[in-house]
Design a protein around this motif. Structure first.
Motif, PDB file in Angstrom:
ATOM      1  N   VAL A 113       1.794 -21.215   2.819  1.00 30.32           N
ATOM      2  CA  VAL A 113       1.921 -19.896   2.134  1.00 30.32           C
ATOM      3  C   VAL A 113       1.364 -18.794   2.847  1.00 30.32           C
ATOM      4  O   VAL A 113       0.585 -18.652   3.643  1.00 30.32           O
ATOM      5  N   CYS A 114       2.089 -17.654   2.954  1.00 26.60           N
ATOM      6  CA  CYS A 114       1.909 -16.602   3.721  1.00 26.60           C
ATOM      7  C   CYS A 114       2.183 -15.169   2.551  1.00 26.60           C
ATOM      8  O   CYS A 114       3.133 -15.185   1.885  1.00 26.60           O
ATOM      9  N   SER A 115       1.093 -14.420   2.506  1.00 29.26           N
ATOM     10  CA  SER A 115       1.012 -13.418   1.566  1.00 29.26           C
ATOM     11  C   SER A 115       0.863 -12.080   2.329  1.00 29.26           C
ATOM     12  O   SER A 115       0.165 -12.039   3.181  1.00 29.26           O
ATOM     13  N   ALA A 116       1.292 -11.185   1.670  1.00 39.30           N
ATOM     14  CA  ALA A 116       0.991  -9.663   1.970  1.00 39.30           C
ATOM     15  C   ALA A 116       0.928  -8.927   0.771  1.00 39.30           C
ATOM     16  O   ALA A 116       1.764  -8.421  -0.023  1.00 39.30           O
ATOM     17  N   ALA A 117      -0.455  -8.471   0.500  1.00 35.88           N
ATOM     18  CA  ALA A 117      -0.977  -8.015  -0.806  1.00 35.88           C
ATOM     19  C   ALA A 117      -1.388  -6.658  -0.484  1.00 35.88           C
ATOM     20  O   ALA A 117      -1.745  -6.128   0.317  1.00 35.88           O
TER      21      ALA A 117
ATOM     22  N   TYR B  31      22.378  24.986   0.747  1.00 40.64           N
ATOM     23  CA  TYR B  31      21.936  23.303   0.855  1.00 40.64           C
ATOM     24  C   TYR B  31      20.858  23.398  -0.118  1.00 40.64           C
ATOM     25  O   TYR B  31      19.929  23.972   0.033  1.00 40.64           O
ATOM     26  N   LYS B  32      21.010  22.052  -0.998  1.00 36.58           N
ATOM     27  CA  LYS B  32      20.117  21.622  -1.905  1.00 36.58           C
ATOM     28  C   LYS B  32      19.636  20.181  -1.215  1.00 36.58           C
ATOM     29  O   LYS B  32      20.494  19.371  -0.897  1.00 36.58           O
ATOM     30  N   ALA B  33      18.379  19.594  -1.549  1.00 33.43           N
ATOM     31  CA  ALA B  33      17.992  18.349  -1.274  1.00 33.43           C
ATOM     32  C   ALA B  33      17.004  17.917  -2.482  1.00 33.43           C
ATOM     33  O   ALA B  33      15.991  18.667  -2.639  1.00 33.43           O
ATOM     34  N   ASN B  34      17.106  16.933  -2.898  1.00 29.55           N
ATOM     35  CA  ASN B  34      16.197  16.203  -3.962  1.00 29.55           C
ATOM     36  C   ASN B  34      15.654  15.082  -3.416  1.00 29.55           C
ATOM     37  O   ASN B  34      16.136  13.937  -3.045  1.00 29.55           O
ATOM     38  N   ILE B  35      14.212  15.280  -3.032  1.00 28.91           N
ATOM     39  CA  ILE B  35      13.630  14.044  -2.139  1.00 28.91           C
ATOM     40  C   ILE B  35      12.452  13.276  -2.895  1.00 28.91           C
ATOM     41  O   ILE B  35      11.562  14.072  -3.424  1.00 28.91           O
ATOM     42  N   ASN B  36      12.529  12.093  -3.071  1.00 29.45           N
ATOM     43  CA  ASN B  36      11.408  11.157  -3.744  1.00 29.45           C
ATOM     44  C   ASN B  36      10.575  10.806  -2.699  1.00 29.45           C
ATOM     45  O   ASN B  36      11.014   9.875  -1.936  1.00 29.45           O
ATOM     46  N   VAL B  37       9.389  11.483  -2.784  1.00 32.44           N
ATOM     47  CA  VAL B  37       8.368  11.022  -1.809  1.00 32.44           C
ATOM     48  C   VAL B  37       7.358  10.253  -2.237  1.00 32.44           C
ATOM     49  O   VAL B  37       6.763  10.474  -3.354  1.00 32.44           O
ATOM     50  N   SER B  38       6.938   9.079  -1.452  1.00 31.29           N
ATOM     51  CA  SER B  38       6.106   8.067  -1.706  1.00 31.29           C
ATOM     52  C   SER B  38       5.342   7.679  -0.658  1.00 31.29           C
ATOM     53  O   SER B  38       5.728   7.995   0.432  1.00 31.29           O
ATOM     54  N   ALA B  39       4.149   7.259  -0.876  1.00 30.53           N
ATOM     55  CA  ALA B  39       3.058   6.855   0.035  1.00 30.53           C
ATOM     56  C   ALA B  39       3.392   5.608   0.523  1.00 30.53           C
ATOM     57  O   ALA B  39       3.898   4.602   0.206  1.00 30.53           O
ATOM     58  N   ILE B  40       2.945   5.515   1.697  1.00 32.62           N
ATOM     59  CA  ILE B  40       2.843   3.916   2.538  1.00 32.62           C
ATOM     60  C   ILE B  40       1.621   3.440   2.728  1.00 32.62           C
ATOM     61  O   ILE B  40       0.694   4.218   3.203  1.00 32.62           O
ATOM     62  N   VAL B  41       1.368   2.163   2.187  1.00 35.04           N
ATOM     63  CA  VAL B  41       0.129   1.801   2.288  1.00 35.04           C
ATOM     64  C   VAL B  41       0.164   0.359   3.084  1.00 35.04           C
ATOM     65  O   VAL B  41       1.175  -0.572   2.398  1.00 35.04           O
ATOM     66  N   SER B  42      -0.698   0.113   3.820  1.00 36.43           N
ATOM     67  CA  SER B  42      -0.328  -1.241   4.749  1.00 36.43           C
ATOM     68  C   SER B  42      -0.849  -2.421   3.909  1.00 36.43           C
ATOM     69  O   SER B  42      -1.803  -2.277   3.225  1.00 36.43           O
ATOM     70  N   PRO B  43      -0.051  -3.519   3.821  1.00 37.88           N
ATOM     71  CA  PRO B  43      -0.755  -4.648   3.041  1.00 37.88           C
ATOM     72  C   PRO B  43      -1.714  -5.465   3.637  1.00 37.88           C
ATOM     73  O   PRO B  43      -1.794  -5.438   4.782  1.00 37.88           O
ATOM     74  N   GLN B  44      -2.246  -6.330   2.805  1.00 36.66           N
ATOM     75  CA  GLN B  44      -3.397  -6.916   3.370  1.00 36.66           C
ATOM     76  C   GLN B  44      -2.834  -8.653   3.784  1.00 36.66           C
ATOM     77  O   GLN B  44      -2.142  -9.325   2.566  1.00 36.66           O
ATOM     78  N   ILE B  45      -2.825  -9.184   4.959  1.00 37.68           N
ATOM     79  CA  ILE B  45      -2.169 -10.183   5.445  1.00 37.68           C
ATOM     80  C   ILE B  45      -3.159 -11.552   5.194  1.00 37.68           C
ATOM     81  O   ILE B  45      -4.182 -11.429   5.487  1.00 37.68           O
ATOM     82  N   SER B  46      -2.582 -12.473   4.596  1.00 32.68           N
ATOM     83  CA  SER B  46      -3.404 -13.591   4.360  1.00 32.68           C
ATOM     84  C   SER B  46      -2.369 -15.123   4.503  1.00 32.68           C
ATOM     85  O   SER B  46      -1.041 -14.861   4.121  1.00 32.68           O
ATOM     86  N   THR B  47      -3.024 -16.193   4.991  1.00 34.64           N
ATOM     87  CA  THR B  47      -2.012 -17.398   5.146  1.00 34.64           C
ATOM     88  C   THR B  47      -3.027 -18.546   4.613  1.00 34.64           C
ATOM     89  O   THR B  47      -4.232 -18.601   4.508  1.00 34.64           O
ATOM     90  N   ARG B  48      -2.442 -19.552   4.080  1.00 33.31           N
ATOM     91  CA  ARG B  48      -3.097 -20.854   3.555  1.00 33.31           C
ATOM     92  C   ARG B  48      -1.995 -21.983   3.394  1.00 33.31           C
ATOM     93  O   ARG B  48      -0.961 -21.875   3.348  1.00 33.31           O
TER      94      ARG B  48
END
Length: 295
Positions: A170-174, A142-159
């Motif tokens: 306007v609703c933003s997730a930065a 069995y072989k597996a190629n796994i692309n691993v990336s980090a999860i970073v929580s976004p900053q929420i803002s509205t205006r």
């Protein structure tokens, strides 16, 4: 140490040499006879499974990555090849013999029921990369190629913005990795537009906008956001205390302020001129000498 070749794995541990031949290309031949002739079929000695997948993990947490759910008793060897920021290293095990050239805290462990997994005690941005694993059990690989990336929580803002004299929510997730999903609880059949911009470092900024009808109040207006770093969706209430003033209203106020300032300045200068002129006249009248008549 472990050396991997095309058709065998060599483990050198002291004076012990263990050869495990991976004869993936060798095939056996089964022949059957019939009244019409001989039918020949071929079967591989090793059945190989290759998997490609993407996995995301939270920064700052521990990570347990499994190559396959087969147990140690079934597996002859397990090898992980990591390519992280151009740096390659290997973590492997044959039986009770291990090799680890990564030297950054990553280790190969197993659960109580014998399932092998790669353990990362503290996942960081620098752990992103390509993780390749390979296992060999009896008769199957069995072989597996796994692309691993980090999860970073976004900053929420509205205006609340103003465009062409109309209110725009306007609703933003930065700064999220990967990009967040943004939507509104109700848009009153108004057209909603969403943009996603990739920032430096691989993060994303997502904005959702829609024109707020004149008959609808902006109070308690909420948007709904989802992201892999959250277990549940989150809501954000529109903040109208920081909204920008309409351009037309701002322009009128600016013009009125400017006109009033000019009028006041002109009045002040005119008053100064009148006072100065009056003072000068009185000064000249006082200083003028009286004329005497001689007879």
């Amino acid at each position: 140490m472990i050396y991997e070749l095309d058709e065998m794995v060599l483990l050198v541990n002291g004076s012990t040499l263990v050869f495990l031949f991976l004869i993936n290309s060798v095939q056996g031949i089964n022949s059957t006879a019939s009244s019409t002739g001989i039918r020949t079929t071929t079967t591989s000695l090793f059945i190989q499974f290759t998997d490609r997948r993407n996995e995301h993990y939270n920064v700052g947490g521990s990570v347990n990555m499994t190559c396959t759910n087969r147990t140690w008793s079934q597996i002859l060897y397990t090898v992980w090849k990591l390519n992280i920021s151009g740096i390659q290293c290997t973590i492997g095990a044959i039986g009770h013999m291990f090799e680890n050239t990564c030297m950054d805290g990553k280790v190969l462990l197993s659960t109580s029921n014998g399932v092998s997994y790669l353990h990362i005690p503290l996942f960081k941005d620098t752990d992103e990369g390509i993780y390749k694993c390979e296992t060999l059990s009896r008769g199957k690989s069995y072989k597996a190629n796994i692309n691993v990336s980090a999860i970073v929580s976004p900053q929420i803002s509205t205006r609340l913005d103003y465009r062409d004299g109309r209110r725009e929510a306007v609703c933003s997730a930065a700064g999220g990795r990967p990009a967040a999903s943004v939507s509104w609880g109700d848009t009153w059949n108004s057209s909603e537009t969403q943009t996603s911009t990739q920032n430096n470092g691989g993060s994303f900024t997502v904005e959702s906008r829609f024109i707020l009808p004149d008959s609808v109040s902006a109070d308690n207006l909420t948007c709904v956001l989802t992201h892999p770093s959250w277990r549940e969706a989150r809501t954000a209430t529109l903040q109208i205390s920081y909204h920008r003033e309409p351009t037309t209203v701002f322009s009128l106020k600016y013009i009125a302020f400017s006109v009033c300032s000019v009028i006041l300045l002109c009045g002040f200068l005119t008053g100064c001129f009148i006072v100065r002129t009056s003072v000068r006249r009185w000064s000249n009248k006082i200083r003028r000498p009286k004329s005497h008549v001689y007879r």
